[in-house]
Design a protein around this motif. Sequence first.
Motif, PDB file in Angstrom:
ATOM      1  N   ALA A 124       0.835  -1.201   0.000  1.00 14.03           N
ATOM      2  CA  ALA A 124       0.000   0.000   0.000  1.00 14.03           C
ATOM      3  C   ALA A 124       0.871   1.252   0.000  1.00 14.03           C
ATOM      4  O   ALA A 124       0.610   2.199  -0.745  1.00 14.03           O
ATOM      5  N   GLU A 125       1.914   1.241   0.806  1.00 19.24           N
ATOM      6  CA  GLU A 125       2.820   2.390   0.862  1.00 19.24           C
ATOM      7  C   GLU A 125       3.509   2.617  -0.485  1.00 19.24           C
ATOM      8  O   GLU A 125       3.628   3.740  -0.963  1.00 19.24           O
ATOM      9  N   ARG A 126       3.947   1.537  -1.140  1.00 17.00           N
ATOM     10  CA  ARG A 126       4.584   1.649  -2.451  1.00 17.00           C
ATOM     11  C   ARG A 126       3.614   2.250  -3.469  1.00 17.00           C
ATOM     12  O   ARG A 126       3.966   3.147  -4.234  1.00 17.00           O
ATOM     13  N   LEU A 127       2.369   1.779  -3.437  1.00 17.37           N
ATOM     14  CA  LEU A 127       1.388   2.246  -4.412  1.00 17.37           C
ATOM     15  C   LEU A 127       0.961   3.687  -4.159  1.00 17.37           C
ATOM     16  O   LEU A 127       0.700   4.428  -5.101  1.00 17.37           O
ATOM     17  N   VAL A 128       0.920   4.099  -2.913  1.00 15.89           N
ATOM     18  CA  VAL A 128       0.652   5.510  -2.615  1.00 15.89           C
ATOM     19  C   VAL A 128       1.747   6.373  -3.250  1.00 15.89           C
ATOM     20  O   VAL A 128       1.473   7.432  -3.810  1.00 15.89           O
ATOM     21  N   GLY A 129       2.974   5.900  -3.218  1.00 13.79           N
ATOM     22  CA  GLY A 129       4.067   6.611  -3.867  1.00 13.79           C
ATOM     23  C   GLY A 129       3.915   6.713  -5.376  1.00 13.79           C
ATOM     24  O   GLY A 129       4.473   7.612  -6.007  1.00 13.79           O
ATOM     25  N   LEU A 130       3.124   5.804  -5.961  1.00 17.93           N
ATOM     26  CA  LEU A 130       2.860   5.838  -7.402  1.00 17.93           C
ATOM     27  C   LEU A 130       1.622   6.658  -7.751  1.00 17.93           C
ATOM     28  O   LEU A 130       1.302   6.815  -8.925  1.00 17.93           O
ATOM     29  N   GLY A 131       0.904   7.132  -6.738  1.00 15.86           N
ATOM     30  CA  GLY A 131      -0.279   7.948  -6.998  1.00 15.86           C
ATOM     31  C   GLY A 131      -1.592   7.357  -6.526  1.00 15.86           C
ATOM     32  O   GLY A 131      -2.651   7.954  -6.715  1.00 15.86           O
ATOM     33  N   ALA A 132      -1.565   6.170  -5.919  1.00 20.86           N
ATOM     34  CA  ALA A 132      -2.793   5.566  -5.390  1.00 20.86           C
ATOM     35  C   ALA A 132      -3.188   6.258  -4.087  1.00 20.86           C
ATOM     36  O   ALA A 132      -2.386   6.968  -3.470  1.00 20.86           O
ATOM     37  N   ARG A 133      -4.435   6.032  -3.675  1.00 18.84           N
ATOM     38  CA  ARG A 133      -4.918   6.494  -2.368  1.00 18.84           C
ATOM     39  C   ARG A 133      -5.368   5.286  -1.566  1.00 18.84           C
ATOM     40  O   ARG A 133      -5.996   4.382  -2.099  1.00 18.84           O
ATOM     41  N   ARG A 134      -5.037   5.300  -0.303  1.00 21.24           N
ATOM     42  CA  ARG A 134      -5.485   4.249   0.611  1.00 21.24           C
ATOM     43  C   ARG A 134      -6.871   4.638   1.106  1.00 21.24           C
ATOM     44  O   ARG A 134      -7.079   5.759   1.563  1.00 21.24           O
ATOM     45  N   LEU A 135      -7.834   3.712   1.021  1.00 18.54           N
ATOM     46  CA  LEU A 135      -9.199   4.020   1.440  1.00 18.54           C
ATOM     47  C   LEU A 135      -9.575   3.386   2.772  1.00 18.54           C
ATOM     48  O   LEU A 135     -10.162   4.043   3.628  1.00 18.54           O
ATOM     49  N   GLN A 136      -9.266   2.087   2.948  1.00 12.93           N
ATOM     50  CA  GLN A 136      -9.691   1.423   4.186  1.00 12.93           C
ATOM     51  C   GLN A 136      -8.926   0.124   4.381  1.00 12.93           C
ATOM     52  O   GLN A 136      -8.592  -0.565   3.420  1.00 12.93           O
ATOM     53  N   ARG A 137      -8.678  -0.201   5.634  1.00  8.88           N
ATOM     54  CA  ARG A 137      -8.034  -1.469   5.991  1.00  8.88           C
ATOM     55  C   ARG A 137      -9.068  -2.351   6.681  1.00  8.88           C
ATOM     56  O   ARG A 137      -9.788  -1.883   7.572  1.00  8.88           O
ATOM     57  N   TYR A 138      -9.138  -3.610   6.271  1.00  5.96           N
ATOM     58  CA  TYR A 138     -10.019  -4.594   6.904  1.00  5.96           C
ATOM     59  C   TYR A 138      -9.148  -5.603   7.629  1.00  5.96           C
ATOM     60  O   TYR A 138      -8.302  -6.253   7.017  1.00  5.96           O
ATOM     61  N   GLU A 139      -9.363  -5.736   8.918  1.00  7.07           N
ATOM     62  CA  GLU A 139      -8.569  -6.626   9.748  1.00  7.07           C
ATOM     63  C   GLU A 139      -8.972  -8.085   9.516  1.00  7.07           C
ATOM     64  O   GLU A 139     -10.124  -8.372   9.189  1.00  7.07           O
ATOM     65  N   PRO A 140      -8.032  -8.994   9.740  1.00  7.34           N
ATOM     66  CA  PRO A 140      -8.371 -10.420   9.627  1.00  7.34           C
ATOM     67  C   PRO A 140      -9.415 -10.800  10.675  1.00  7.34           C
ATOM     68  O   PRO A 140      -9.400 -10.296  11.792  1.00  7.34           O
ATOM     69  N   GLY A 141     -10.323 -11.659  10.260  1.00  8.45           N
ATOM     70  CA  GLY A 141     -11.339 -12.134  11.194  1.00  8.45           C
ATOM     71  C   GLY A 141     -12.444 -12.858  10.452  1.00  8.45           C
ATOM     72  O   GLY A 141     -12.842 -12.433   9.379  1.00  8.45           O
ATOM     73  N   GLY A 142     -12.901 -13.945  10.995  1.00 11.25           N
ATOM     74  CA  GLY A 142     -13.952 -14.714  10.336  1.00 11.25           C
ATOM     75  C   GLY A 142     -13.470 -15.212   8.981  1.00 11.25           C
ATOM     76  O   GLY A 142     -12.391 -15.777   8.860  1.00 11.25           O
ATOM     77  N   MET A 143     -14.263 -14.973   7.954  1.00 16.37           N
ATOM     78  CA  MET A 143     -13.899 -15.425   6.607  1.00 16.37           C
ATOM     79  C   MET A 143     -12.928 -14.474   5.914  1.00 16.37           C
ATOM     80  O   MET A 143     -12.387 -14.789   4.868  1.00 16.37           O
ATOM     81  N   ASP A 144     -12.695 -13.295   6.460  1.00 18.77           N
ATOM     82  CA  ASP A 144     -11.818 -12.305   5.833  1.00 18.77           C
ATOM     83  C   ASP A 144     -10.400 -12.459   6.368  1.00 18.77           C
ATOM     84  O   ASP A 144     -10.157 -12.333   7.559  1.00 18.77           O
TER      85      ASP A 144
END
Length: 149
Positions: free
Chosen positions: A112-132
């Motif tokens: 995510a940090e690398r891609l932000v450096g390329l111009g991406a935006r971070r929107l949300q982080r989903y923590e591990p849990g259940g099926m995710d």
Amino acid sequence: MTPVEVREVQVTVDCAGPAALCAFWCAVLGYERQAPPPGFDSWEAALDAWHVPDDQRDARDAAVPPAGASGPRLFFQRVPEPKTVKNRLHLDVRAAPGLAGDARMAALEAEAERLVGLGARRLQRYEPGGMDAGHVVMADPEGNEFCLD
């Protein structure tokens, strides 16, 4: 049962700036800009030969996997309207295959940090849990959502 023919797919992205978005996704995925047609040393030479006006030269672009790799062709086409709502279809970039827990999330955060450096935006982080297993939702430079998975 009649055999079904397997077909290749191309992912098409509507956007305002095909060349810039193509370059972004090439950097994200390790893809390459599609080579110009045979007989031309560059796309500029092809466009000159075809008498394409300057205002139409960034109308489309394409990214392909490098030789020996597989994956769909990404086609970027300029459209006049901006993106207005959430994507109904998005890419999941497999940035941490085989990893779990803290190691997975650390790998996703690094990407995510690398891609932000390329111009991406971070929107949300989903923590591990259940099926995710945990993932990070990002947006490319034109606001198209994608996940780091």
